[in-house]
Design a protein around this motif. Structure first.
Motif, PDB file in Angstrom:
ATOM      1  N   VAL A   1      15.674  -9.824   7.624  1.00 19.71           N
ATOM      2  CA  VAL A   1      14.795  -9.479   6.511  1.00 19.71           C
ATOM      3  C   VAL A   1      14.757  -7.955   6.450  1.00 19.71           C
ATOM      4  N   ALA A   2      14.321  -7.419   5.312  1.00 17.54           N
ATOM      5  CA  ALA A   2      14.316  -5.968   5.148  1.00 17.54           C
ATOM      6  C   ALA A   2      13.133  -5.567   4.275  1.00 17.54           C
ATOM      7  N   VAL A   3      12.958  -4.270   4.107  1.00 14.32           N
ATOM      8  CA  VAL A   3      11.944  -3.762   3.197  1.00 14.32           C
ATOM      9  C   VAL A   3      12.633  -3.005   2.067  1.00 14.32           C
ATOM     10  N   GLY A   4      12.039  -3.095   0.876  1.00 12.38           N
ATOM     11  CA  GLY A   4      12.574  -2.404  -0.286  1.00 12.38           C
ATOM     12  C   GLY A   4      11.457  -1.944  -1.194  1.00 12.38           C
ATOM     13  N   LEU A   5      11.799  -1.094  -2.147  1.00 13.22           N
ATOM     14  CA  LEU A   5      10.807  -0.569  -3.074  1.00 13.22           C
ATOM     15  C   LEU A   5      10.299  -1.649  -4.023  1.00 13.22           C
ATOM     16  N   ARG A   6       9.019  -1.593  -4.357  1.00 12.67           N
ATOM     17  CA  ARG A   6       8.461  -2.452  -5.388  1.00 12.67           C
ATOM     18  C   ARG A   6       8.863  -1.910  -6.754  1.00 12.67           C
ATOM     19  N   ASP A   7       8.951  -2.793  -7.737  1.00 16.92           N
ATOM     20  CA  ASP A   7       9.415  -2.398  -9.064  1.00 16.92           C
ATOM     21  C   ASP A   7       8.567  -1.288  -9.680  1.00 16.92           C
ATOM     22  N   GLU A   8       7.255  -1.337  -9.459  1.00 17.17           N
ATOM     23  CA  GLU A   8       6.371  -0.391 -10.128  1.00 17.17           C
ATOM     24  C   GLU A   8       6.500   1.044  -9.628  1.00 17.17           C
ATOM     25  N   VAL A   9       7.167   1.247  -8.478  1.00 13.50           N
ATOM     26  CA  VAL A   9       7.330   2.619  -7.977  1.00 13.50           C
ATOM     27  C   VAL A   9       8.754   3.128  -8.129  1.00 13.50           C
ATOM     28  N   MET A  10       9.630   2.318  -8.709  1.00 16.55           N
ATOM     29  CA  MET A  10      11.031   2.721  -8.861  1.00 16.55           C
ATOM     30  C   MET A  10      11.156   4.043  -9.620  1.00 16.55           C
ATOM     31  N   ASP A  11      10.489   4.145 -10.755  1.00 15.55           N
ATOM     32  CA  ASP A  11      10.595   5.362 -11.566  1.00 15.55           C
ATOM     33  C   ASP A  11      10.025   6.564 -10.836  1.00 15.55           C
ATOM     34  N   ALA A  12       8.922   6.370 -10.120  1.00 10.13           N
ATOM     35  CA  ALA A  12       8.313   7.484  -9.389  1.00 10.13           C
ATOM     36  C   ALA A  12       9.233   7.999  -8.294  1.00 10.13           C
ATOM     37  N   VAL A  13       9.975   7.094  -7.678  1.00 14.94           N
ATOM     38  CA  VAL A  13      10.870   7.495  -6.581  1.00 14.94           C
ATOM     39  C   VAL A  13      12.184   8.048  -7.105  1.00 14.94           C
ATOM     40  N   PHE A  14      12.767   7.360  -8.095  1.00 14.65           N
ATOM     41  CA  PHE A  14      14.105   7.716  -8.548  1.00 14.65           C
ATOM     42  C   PHE A  14      14.139   8.447  -9.886  1.00 14.65           C
ATOM     43  N   GLY A  15      13.045   8.467 -10.619  1.00 16.10           N
ATOM     44  CA  GLY A  15      13.042   9.064 -11.945  1.00 16.10           C
ATOM     45  C   GLY A  15      13.419  10.534 -11.942  1.00 16.10           C
ATOM     46  N   GLY A  16      14.284  10.914 -12.878  1.00 19.27           N
ATOM     47  CA  GLY A  16      14.642  12.316 -13.029  1.00 19.27           C
ATOM     48  C   GLY A  16      15.686  12.817 -12.063  1.00 19.27           C
ATOM     49  N   ARG A  17      16.149  11.941 -11.161  1.00 15.72           N
ATOM     50  CA  ARG A  17      17.179  12.382 -10.214  1.00 15.72           C
ATOM     51  C   ARG A  17      18.541  11.866 -10.666  1.00 15.72           C
ATOM     52  N   ASP A  18      19.574  12.268  -9.946  1.00 19.96           N
ATOM     53  CA  ASP A  18      20.917  11.920 -10.395  1.00 19.96           C
ATOM     54  C   ASP A  18      21.242  10.454 -10.107  1.00 19.96           C
ATOM     55  N   TYR A  19      22.432  10.056 -10.545  1.00 24.36           N
ATOM     56  CA  TYR A  19      22.866   8.657 -10.460  1.00 24.36           C
ATOM     57  C   TYR A  19      22.795   8.124  -9.039  1.00 24.36           C
TER      58      TYR A  19
ATOM     59  N   ALA B   1       0.820  -1.212   0.000  1.00 31.76           N
ATOM     60  CA  ALA B   1       0.000   0.000   0.000  1.00 31.76           C
ATOM     61  C   ALA B   1       0.854   1.261   0.000  1.00 31.76           C
ATOM     62  N   VAL B   2       2.103   1.147   0.442  1.00 36.86           N
ATOM     63  CA  VAL B   2       3.013   2.301   0.433  1.00 36.86           C
ATOM     64  C   VAL B   2       4.199   2.046  -0.494  1.00 36.86           C
ATOM     65  N   GLY B   3       4.035   1.127  -1.453  1.00 36.96           N
ATOM     66  CA  GLY B   3       5.051   0.912  -2.473  1.00 36.96           C
ATOM     67  C   GLY B   3       6.248   0.100  -2.038  1.00 36.96           C
ATOM     68  N   LEU B   4       6.101  -0.689  -0.972  1.00 38.34           N
ATOM     69  CA  LEU B   4       7.224  -1.472  -0.461  1.00 38.34           C
ATOM     70  C   LEU B   4       6.940  -2.965  -0.539  1.00 38.34           C
ATOM     71  N   GLN B   5       7.990  -3.754  -0.366  1.00 42.96           N
ATOM     72  CA  GLN B   5       7.857  -5.204  -0.312  1.00 42.96           C
ATOM     73  C   GLN B   5       8.818  -5.758   0.734  1.00 42.96           C
ATOM     74  N   LEU B   6       8.507  -6.944   1.231  1.00 44.75           N
ATOM     75  CA  LEU B   6       9.379  -7.614   2.189  1.00 44.75           C
ATOM     76  C   LEU B   6      10.474  -8.340   1.430  1.00 44.75           C
ATOM     77  N   LEU B   7      11.720  -8.112   1.809  1.00 42.25           N
ATOM     78  CA  LEU B   7      12.866  -8.776   1.183  1.00 42.25           C
ATOM     79  C   LEU B   7      13.333  -9.883   2.120  1.00 42.25           C
ATOM     80  N   ASP B   8      13.216 -11.102   1.668  1.00 42.01           N
ATOM     81  CA  ASP B   8      13.527 -12.252   2.502  1.00 42.01           C
ATOM     82  C   ASP B   8      14.451 -13.202   1.767  1.00 42.01           C
ATOM     83  N   ASN B   9      15.655 -13.355   2.245  1.00 41.41           N
ATOM     84  CA  ASN B   9      16.621 -14.308   1.709  1.00 41.41           C
ATOM     85  C   ASN B   9      16.859 -15.355   2.797  1.00 41.41           C
TER      86      ASN B   9
END
Length: 235
Positions: free
Chosen positions: A58-76, A44-52
């Protein structure tokens, strides 16, 4: 809404990672309905559980579908947790020196002080985590071997290692670098290991006298376990 789910979601958002031994995390890993509700909360907030399963946290990370919205247009650096190219290279070297030998021990069901020669039933053991299988790297040796290639000893010692520690990738203690809570969670083992074992870094490590774990090569398919998470944290 399940109060326990709400609490766990809040804790993950606040801390970014939690140990697998945490009681609520343990439930999320074995209770399918509980896990689904947790994943729904995070989604619901664009995250997913990362479990190896080989990682201690375990950790939380961005879901693929929000990557561009979060990082798009910013620097490297926006998509690499603020790490420079030299710092990313240092992180990869540390990952190779700590995680590759660790994974070999885990798959062989061996600890740091066990060569596996006398254990007939080793493969029946559960996968181990933590200090029993995860070794450390001497800071002085790392600087001697790779300082010139990765920005200089002073820069690595005073800045790069401190940044990696603050981000949760490593833990520094008494002149040694240990695995941090995110080192084996955020870097995709299947992609990284193949590129290192069969790529340029293998030659770099060899030139520095840092041999890859015995037996690791093109035919070691078992090392690329299908249960590893396919997550690219630095993309």
């Amino acid at each position: 809404m399940n109060l326990e789910i709400t609490e766990l979601t809040a804790r993950l958002l606040a801390h970014r990672w939690l140990p697998r031994t945490d009681s609520q995390i343990r439930r999320a890993l074995v209770d399918e309905a509980f896990r689904a509700e947790l994943e729904s909360n995070l989604a619901a907030v664009g995250l997913q559980l990362l479990d190896n399963p080989f990682a201690e946290h375990v950790a939380v990370g961005l879901r693929d579908e929000v990557m561009d919205a979060v990082f798009g247009g910013r620097d490297y650096q926006a998509s690499t947790m603020g790490l420079t190219r030299d710092e990313i290279a240092l992180l990869v070297v540390i990952w190779a020196l700590i995680i590759l030998p660790k994974r070999e021990r885990q798959l062989g069901r061996r600890s740091l002080d066990d060569d596996g020669q006398n254990d007939m039933f080793g493969q029946d053991k559960p996968i181990e985590h933590g200090e029993s299988v995860s070794g450390a790297v001497s800071e002085s040796s790392l600087l001697a071997d790779f300082g010139a290639q990765l920005g200089g000893r002073t820069k690595i010692r005073n800045f790069a290692l401190g940044k990696l520690a603050r981000l949760g990738f490593i833990v520094r203690s008494n002149g040694y670098i240990h695995e941090g809570p995110l080192l084996d969670v955020l870097l995709d083992y299947r992609v990284m290991a193949d590129r290192i074992i069969n790529g340029t870094l293998a030659d770099v490590l060899a030139a520095a006298g840092r041999a890859l774990p015995a037996g690791m090569g093109e035919d070691d398919d078992e090392l690329f376990d299908e249960t590893d998470e396919d997550v690219d944290p630095l993309a």
